[in-house]
Design a protein around this motif. Structure first.
Motif, PDB file in Angstrom:
ATOM      1  N   VAL A  74      76.841   7.790  16.815  1.00  8.54           N
ATOM      2  CA  VAL A  74      77.398   7.667  18.151  1.00  8.54           C
ATOM      3  C   VAL A  74      76.312   7.347  19.166  1.00  8.54           C
ATOM      4  O   VAL A  74      75.383   8.136  19.346  1.00  8.54           O
ATOM      5  CB  VAL A  74      78.097   8.981  18.576  1.00  8.54           C
ATOM      6  N   VAL A  75      76.428   6.189  19.798  1.00  5.92           N
ATOM      7  CA  VAL A  75      75.563   5.909  20.943  1.00  5.92           C
ATOM      8  C   VAL A  75      76.242   6.536  22.141  1.00  5.92           C
ATOM      9  O   VAL A  75      77.414   6.249  22.409  1.00  5.92           O
ATOM     10  CB  VAL A  75      75.413   4.395  21.163  1.00  5.92           C
ATOM     11  N   THR A  76      75.536   7.426  22.825  1.00  3.00           N
ATOM     12  CA  THR A  76      76.210   8.131  23.922  1.00  3.00           C
ATOM     13  C   THR A  76      75.244   8.561  25.011  1.00  3.00           C
ATOM     14  O   THR A  76      74.044   8.696  24.783  1.00  3.00           O
ATOM     15  CB  THR A  76      76.986   9.356  23.388  1.00  3.00           C
ATOM     16  N   HIS A  77      75.816   8.717  26.178  1.00  2.25           N
ATOM     17  CA  HIS A  77      75.056   9.303  27.283  1.00  2.25           C
ATOM     18  C   HIS A  77      75.570  10.707  27.600  1.00  2.25           C
ATOM     19  O   HIS A  77      75.179  11.298  28.584  1.00  2.25           O
ATOM     20  CB  HIS A  77      75.144   8.418  28.527  1.00  2.25           C
ATOM     21  N   GLU A  78      76.508  11.207  26.753  1.00  2.00           N
ATOM     22  CA  GLU A  78      77.031  12.559  26.954  1.00  2.00           C
ATOM     23  C   GLU A  78      76.088  13.550  26.278  1.00  2.00           C
ATOM     24  O   GLU A  78      76.236  13.886  25.111  1.00  2.00           O
ATOM     25  CB  GLU A  78      78.435  12.681  26.339  1.00  2.00           C
ATOM     26  N   MET A  79      75.083  13.982  27.024  1.00  3.13           N
ATOM     27  CA  MET A  79      74.043  14.798  26.414  1.00  3.13           C
ATOM     28  C   MET A  79      74.549  16.159  25.960  1.00  3.13           C
ATOM     29  O   MET A  79      74.114  16.692  24.947  1.00  3.13           O
ATOM     30  CB  MET A  79      72.884  14.987  27.395  1.00  3.13           C
ATOM     31  N   ARG A  80      75.501  16.698  26.673  1.00  8.52           N
ATOM     32  CA  ARG A  80      76.022  18.000  26.268  1.00  8.52           C
ATOM     33  C   ARG A  80      76.703  17.889  24.902  1.00  8.52           C
ATOM     34  O   ARG A  80      76.490  18.692  24.013  1.00  8.52           O
ATOM     35  CB  ARG A  80      77.009  18.519  27.314  1.00  8.52           C
ATOM     36  N   PHE A  81      77.481  16.814  24.752  1.00  8.76           N
ATOM     37  CA  PHE A  81      78.155  16.557  23.479  1.00  8.76           C
ATOM     38  C   PHE A  81      77.120  16.377  22.370  1.00  8.76           C
ATOM     39  O   PHE A  81      77.231  16.961  21.289  1.00  8.76           O
ATOM     40  CB  PHE A  81      79.028  15.297  23.619  1.00  8.76           C
ATOM     41  N   ALA A  82      76.081  15.563  22.667  1.00  8.72           N
ATOM     42  CA  ALA A  82      75.045  15.311  21.664  1.00  8.72           C
ATOM     43  C   ALA A  82      74.403  16.634  21.232  1.00  8.72           C
ATOM     44  O   ALA A  82      74.217  16.886  20.044  1.00  8.72           O
ATOM     45  CB  ALA A  82      73.986  14.372  22.225  1.00  8.72           C
ATOM     46  N   ARG A  83      74.132  17.470  22.191  1.00 13.67           N
ATOM     47  CA  ARG A  83      73.449  18.719  21.875  1.00 13.67           C
ATOM     48  C   ARG A  83      74.355  19.673  21.102  1.00 13.67           C
ATOM     49  O   ARG A  83      73.974  20.259  20.107  1.00 13.67           O
ATOM     50  CB  ARG A  83      72.987  19.393  23.170  1.00 13.67           C
ATOM     51  N   ASP A  84      75.623  19.744  21.525  1.00 12.54           N
ATOM     52  CA  ASP A  84      76.513  20.743  20.928  1.00 12.54           C
ATOM     53  C   ASP A  84      77.126  20.310  19.607  1.00 12.54           C
ATOM     54  O   ASP A  84      77.404  21.125  18.743  1.00 12.54           O
ATOM     55  CB  ASP A  84      77.642  21.086  21.905  1.00 12.54           C
ATOM     56  N   VAL A  85      77.368  19.027  19.437  1.00 14.67           N
ATOM     57  CA  VAL A  85      78.147  18.584  18.281  1.00 14.67           C
ATOM     58  C   VAL A  85      77.306  17.862  17.232  1.00 14.67           C
ATOM     59  O   VAL A  85      77.543  17.998  16.038  1.00 14.67           O
ATOM     60  CB  VAL A  85      79.319  17.673  18.732  1.00 14.67           C
ATOM     61  N   ALA A  86      76.303  17.058  17.697  1.00 11.19           N
ATOM     62  CA  ALA A  86      75.563  16.232  16.739  1.00 11.19           C
ATOM     63  C   ALA A  86      74.783  17.067  15.745  1.00 11.19           C
ATOM     64  O   ALA A  86      74.330  18.166  16.058  1.00 11.19           O
ATOM     65  CB  ALA A  86      74.618  15.290  17.479  1.00 11.19           C
ATOM     66  N   ASP A  87      74.670  16.512  14.529  1.00 15.54           N
ATOM     67  CA  ASP A  87      73.839  17.155  13.521  1.00 15.54           C
ATOM     68  C   ASP A  87      72.393  16.710  13.699  1.00 15.54           C
ATOM     69  O   ASP A  87      71.471  17.373  13.277  1.00 15.54           O
ATOM     70  CB  ASP A  87      74.322  16.762  12.125  1.00 15.54           C
ATOM     71  N   LYS A  88      72.269  15.504  14.306  1.00 13.63           N
ATOM     72  CA  LYS A  88      70.916  14.965  14.445  1.00 13.63           C
ATOM     73  C   LYS A  88      70.872  14.072  15.668  1.00 13.63           C
ATOM     74  O   LYS A  88      71.856  13.414  16.006  1.00 13.63           O
ATOM     75  CB  LYS A  88      70.595  14.148  13.179  1.00 13.63           C
ATOM     76  N   ILE A  89      69.738  14.070  16.336  1.00 13.71           N
ATOM     77  CA  ILE A  89      69.548  13.214  17.507  1.00 13.71           C
ATOM     78  C   ILE A  89      68.507  12.164  17.167  1.00 13.71           C
ATOM     79  O   ILE A  89      67.479  12.479  16.547  1.00 13.71           O
ATOM     80  CB  ILE A  89      69.022  14.024  18.725  1.00 13.71           C
ATOM     81  N   VAL A  90      68.802  10.919  17.541  1.00 11.14           N
ATOM     82  CA  VAL A  90      67.794   9.864  17.410  1.00 11.14           C
ATOM     83  C   VAL A  90      67.552   9.311  18.793  1.00 11.14           C
ATOM     84  O   VAL A  90      68.481   8.876  19.479  1.00 11.14           O
ATOM     85  CB  VAL A  90      68.278   8.742  16.464  1.00 11.14           C
ATOM     86  N   PHE A  91      66.292   9.330  19.221  1.00  7.97           N
ATOM     87  CA  PHE A  91      65.976   8.803  20.541  1.00  7.97           C
ATOM     88  C   PHE A  91      65.246   7.470  20.382  1.00  7.97           C
ATOM     89  O   PHE A  91      64.258   7.351  19.654  1.00  7.97           O
ATOM     90  CB  PHE A  91      65.095   9.790  21.319  1.00  7.97           C
ATOM     91  N   MET A  92      65.787   6.436  21.060  1.00 10.30           N
ATOM     92  CA  MET A  92      65.184   5.103  20.999  1.00 10.30           C
ATOM     93  C   MET A  92      64.593   4.752  22.345  1.00 10.30           C
ATOM     94  O   MET A  92      65.116   5.118  23.392  1.00 10.30           O
ATOM     95  CB  MET A  92      66.250   4.059  20.650  1.00 10.30           C
ATOM     96  N   SER A  93      63.508   4.005  22.270  1.00  6.86           N
ATOM     97  CA  SER A  93      62.932   3.486  23.507  1.00  6.86           C
ATOM     98  C   SER A  93      62.304   2.134  23.212  1.00  6.86           C
ATOM     99  O   SER A  93      61.554   1.982  22.241  1.00  6.86           O
ATOM    100  CB  SER A  93      61.884   4.471  24.034  1.00  6.86           C
ATOM    101  N   ASP A  94      62.665   1.168  24.000  1.00 11.49           N
ATOM    102  CA  ASP A  94      62.066  -0.158  23.927  1.00 11.49           C
ATOM    103  C   ASP A  94      62.038  -0.732  22.508  1.00 11.49           C
ATOM    104  O   ASP A  94      61.017  -1.211  22.034  1.00 11.49           O
ATOM    105  CB  ASP A  94      60.641  -0.072  24.495  1.00 11.49           C
ATOM    106  N   GLY A  95      63.166  -0.645  21.814  1.00  9.26           N
ATOM    107  CA  GLY A  95      63.289  -1.280  20.499  1.00  9.26           C
ATOM    108  C   GLY A  95      62.693  -0.506  19.352  1.00  9.26           C
ATOM    109  O   GLY A  95      62.550  -1.048  18.262  1.00  9.26           O
ATOM    110  N   LEU A  96      62.328   0.738  19.588  1.00 11.55           N
ATOM    111  CA  LEU A  96      61.764   1.550  18.513  1.00 11.55           C
ATOM    112  C   LEU A  96      62.399   2.930  18.504  1.00 11.55           C
ATOM    113  O   LEU A  96      62.849   3.411  19.552  1.00 11.55           O
ATOM    114  CB  LEU A  96      60.255   1.734  18.719  1.00 11.55           C
ATOM    115  N   VAL A  97      62.461   3.557  17.303  1.00  9.31           N
ATOM    116  CA  VAL A  97      62.869   4.961  17.240  1.00  9.31           C
ATOM    117  C   VAL A  97      61.636   5.788  17.564  1.00  9.31           C
ATOM    118  O   VAL A  97      60.633   5.730  16.864  1.00  9.31           O
ATOM    119  CB  VAL A  97      63.401   5.325  15.841  1.00  9.31           C
TER     120      VAL A  97
END
Ligand SMILES: Nc1ncnc2c1ncn2[C@@H]1O[C@H](COP(=O)(O)OP(=O)(O)O)[C@@H](O)[C@H]1O
Ligand SMILES: [Mg+2]
Lengths: 546, 254
Positions: B205-228
């Motif tokens: 899921v690409v999302t800007h819902e940070m609360r959802f990401a924190r509460d529901v996701a099993d894993k977070i991937v943060f990308m910046s400028d074309g890289l993980v």
């Protein structure tokens, strides 16, 4: 040239053959095309190419071509019964056929196209006031003349300033395009010559003052001046011209047989009797046929014609008269509708294919499609029709008139439908294609189930408008011998000298045919609008919930 | 940790010479919900689109299940069956778009019931039953006969999820599924995704819902400028991001 000329801009007629019985001069039946959609489709599938078997059997009908629109007294629709074709040439053709022991069959063809039609094999000979000229004799063979005539000046009664051709200097004079009369007029300086496609129009313009005089073959002058109290013939006979039966050059056997038959008719007096019945036996004929005995026949056919034209009409008679045109106009309308519907179905299918190819096929194909569309849209439909009907036979492809007409209209409109569809497809957001692909559809599935169905909704209203336009454009196919509504109109108008009333009737018919489609377009627009969908939901819901 | 259903290595993609993905390496575990976050324009959408073949990448390797796409200098390594693999990949990977992209000429029901029939030749009856089950699941049973433009944004997005699920994908990708929604309609969509977590499907899921990401996701991937830049457990990333770029990004949300 001379004689039965087509009415302006609308030559042609139907490839309809009509068997004509032996000697009875008035037993000819007009084309009775029992058109039906089924027949149209059948024509489409089967009659793609028409082959004319030319068997030598004596029972093979002797097919002769002529233009019934040319007017009296050559061959024309009986004013009392437009379903019948009568005229002195009809009687000559019947007599020749009878002597040859073959049934006569009339084939309608526009005057301009009579010689190409003969070469095309549409009929075996031409009898249609065809003047024997050196130019024509190079292309086709002529029988011995069956009639001799001359050119005659006609003016309005009361015009005393023109008493002969010499007085025409400085005046405006009408004649038939490409006729001997035109050559005579143009040889004299100072005459403003106006040439017409049809005799009727020229004499009408003389009546209403657009012309000062008309110079045409004497028999045309006779049949146009006599019924008009306002016109008269003046001056002496000008020039001399002979009508002959046109036959293909290679048909030497038929030529010999026809000449023999004509000879028999001359010596038995049958030819003279026909000409006398039609009131066109002149001294000139006497000289040519070496027959100066006093006449013994009353011009009954001529008198009959005059009576039919001059019959004073009550309002009720007029209404009855107009009602009597309806069957012929109706038949034409059916052909028009049939033709237009088939052409449109084809055009839409082809157009969709073209649009999809132009948008989604490999570059080379895309380019080809684009070129085709631009080419078709950039050239006149009339020329496309001529190319298909008269041009393709030179490449060995001979289409029946119906097929050529449908094909011509369909190809032409397919280019416009392609552009409609292209606009429609392009206005569907790109994301729709992506969503379909993401679901695993192939590109073709996506087009078929997602893109095209949405485009169709957008395209239906302009498509319906195009159909109405096509309906009207279909009048052009009269030039390739289709008898549709416009052709029926010009035929009727030319025999009844009524371009106004019958014209309004024909226009009303076009309007009536188009009307349901105008309404259909409106309904389609409404049907596919979002507000209307809300209305549909109830039903769909039940279906989905079952 | 569970089986890795997606493996991406050295993925590069540029548009008109401008690099957008600059060498992505990423693993996604089966049956988990992975949240992909990062600022706008960092290449998240492009990455998702490469994953189901809507975008052709230039360099690197993508494996989903047993399907493998490999590109080298813009040429497919497996050129002869690249198209077939892309097609099969789309069968395995579903996608939910920010703008829903339902088919407006079909009812909600048909949006869900027809694609399996068209693509997989699933028998009509089965597809109908499945569509009704999915509509029930996303809470749209009574909207079956409505056209998409008669639904609210939240309802449309739930229908779009049901449509994707009807194809029985192993992996479901979401590209900002709630960004086009009014704030009040966001939760009903997130709820569906949350419900699906743990039902065996892998969600990215690409999302800007940070609360959802924190509460529901099993894993977070943060990308910046074309890289993980950083990936890991939500609790760790949110409470103690290792990379300064992650820290800076999260500061804006929390
Ligand atoms: N089809 C395209 N053509 C050209 N540039 C594109 C295209 N798609 C995306 N980009 C560019 O690639 C970059 C990353 O885009 P995207 O993947 O949509 O980022 P994100 O989804 O993270 O916001 C952006 O600078 C965008 O302008
Ligand atoms: Mg994006």
């Amino acid at each position: 040239m001379s004689a039965s000329q087509p009415i302006a801009g609308a030559p042609a007629a139907q490839d309809g053959r009509m068997p004509s019985g032996g000697a009875n001069p008035t037993c000819r039946r007009a084309p009775k095309p029992c058109h039906g959609i089924a027949r149209g489709i059948l024509l489409f599938l089967v009659a793609g190419c028409s082959f004319h078997a030319r068997a030598g059997a004596q029972t093979t009908p002797l097919r002769w071509g002529g233009d019934a629109e040319g007017g009296a007294p050559y061959q024309f629709q009986d004013p009392r019964d437009p379903g019948r074709i009568i005229g002195f040439e009809v009687e000559i053709a019947d007599a020749v056929a009878r002597i040859l022991g073959r049934p006569a069959e009339f084939v309608q063809n526009q005057w301009d196209g009579l010689v190409p039609g003969l070469e095309r094999g549409n009929y075996d000979m031409i009898i249609s006031g065809l003047e024997i000229t050196p130019d024509r004799a190079e292309v086709i063979a002529f029988s011995r003349p069956y009639y001799i005539t001359f050119e005659q000046v006609a003016v309005r009664k009361g015009n005393e300033s023109i008493r002969s051709l010499e007085d025409c200097t400085g005046k405006t004079v009408g004649t038939l395009k490409g006729s001997l009369a035109q050559r005579i007029l143009e040889a004299r300086p100072g005459i403003d010559v106006r040439s017409y496609d049809g005799q009727v129009n020229a004499y009408e313009d003389l009546m209403n003052g657009r012309l000062d005089a008309v110079l045409m073959d004497h028999i045309i002058a006779l049949y146009n001046v006599a019924p008009q109290p306002g016109l008269k013939m003046v001056g002496r006979p000008e020039g001399r011209l002979e009508y002959g039966i046109g036959i293909r050059k290679e048909d030497t056997r038929l030529l010999a047989e026809v000449n023999r038959a004509l000879g028999e008719m001359i010596s038995s007096g049958e030819l003279r009797s026909i000409l006398e019945r039609w009131g066109i036996w002149t001294e000139l004929c006497g000289d040519y046929f070496l027959d100066h005995s006093p006449g013994n026949q009353r011009p009954v056919a001529f008198e009959d014609y005059l009576a039919a034209r001059q019959a004073s009409r009550s309002v009720w008679d007029r209404i009855r008269q107009y009602a009597s045109y309806l069957p012929l106009l109706g038949k034409g309308a059916v052909v028009t509708l049939e033709l237009s519907a088939l052409a449109m179905v084809l055009a839409v299918c082809l157009g969709l294919l073209l649009a999809l190819t132009r948008l989604h096929a490999p570059a080379a194909l895309r380019l080809l499609c684009g070129a085709y569309i631009e080419l078709i849209r950039g050239t006149p439909l009339l020329i496309q029709l001529f190319l298909i009907f008269y041009g393709l036979p030179h490449a060995g492809i001979r289409l029946s008139p119906m097929l050529a007409a449908i094909l011509g209209l369909a190809l032409n409109y397919s280019a416009y439908e392609a552009e409609n569809y292209r606009a429609g497809i392009q206005s569907i957001p790109r994301t729709q294609m992506e969503a379909a692909l993401a679901l695993g559809m192939t590109r073709i599935q996506a087009l078929r189930y997602v893109i095209v169905p949405q485009a169709v909704r957008l395209v239906i209203p302009p498509m319906t408008n195009d159909f109405i336009a096509l309906l009207k454009d279909s009048s052009l196919v009269s030039v390739i011998t289709m008898v549709e509504l416009t052709k029926s109109y010009s035929q009727l108008a030319s025999i009844h000298y009524d371009y106004l009333g019958i014209g309004l009737l024909a226009a009303a018919m076009y309007f009536l045919i188009g009307l349901p489609f105008v309404r259909l377009a409106r309904q389609a627009e409404r049907y596919f609008s979002p507000e209307h969908r809300a209305f549909l939901v109830g039903g769909k819901q039940r279906q989905a919930g079952e | 940790m569970a089986e890795r259903i997606i493996e991406i290595s050295g993925l590069k993609k540029s548009f008109h010479g401008h690099p957008v993905l600059r060498g992505i390496d990423l693993m996604v575990a089966s049956s988990q919900l992975t949240a992909l976050i990062g600022s706008s324009g960092c290449g998240k959408s492009t990455l998702l689109r490469c994953l189901n073949g809507l975008e052709v990448f230039d360099e690197g390797r993508i494996r989903v299940g047993s399907l493998c796409l490999e590109m080298h200098h813009g040429q497919a390594r497996t050129a002869h069956d690249h198209r077939r693999i892309t097609h099969e990949l789309r069968g395995m990977v579903g996608m939910v778009f920010q703008s829903f992209n339902l088919f407006p000429h079909m009812t909600t029901f048909d949006n869900i019931a027809r694609p399996p029939v068209i693509v997989r030749r699933v028998p009509q009856e089965l597809a109908r039953d499945e569509a009704m089950r999915l509509l029930e699941k996303v809470g749209l049973r009574e909207k079956a006969g409505h056209y998409p433009d008669q639904l609210s944004g939240g309802q449309q997005q739930r229908a779009a999820i049901a449509r994707a699920l009807a194809m029985k994908p192993k992996v479901l990708l979401y590209d900002e599924p709630t960004s086009a929604l009014d704030p009040g309609l966001v939760d009903e969509v997130l709820e569906v995704m949350k419900e699906l977590d743990g039902e065996g499907i892998t969600q990215v899921v690409v999302t800007h819902e940070m609360r959802f990401a924190r509460d529901v996701a099993d894993k977070i991937v943060f990308m910046s400028d074309g890289l993980v830049v950083e990936e890991g457990d939500p609790a760790n990333i949110f409470s103690d991001p290792a990379d300064p770029r992650t820290r800076q990004f999260l500061r804006r949300f929390l």
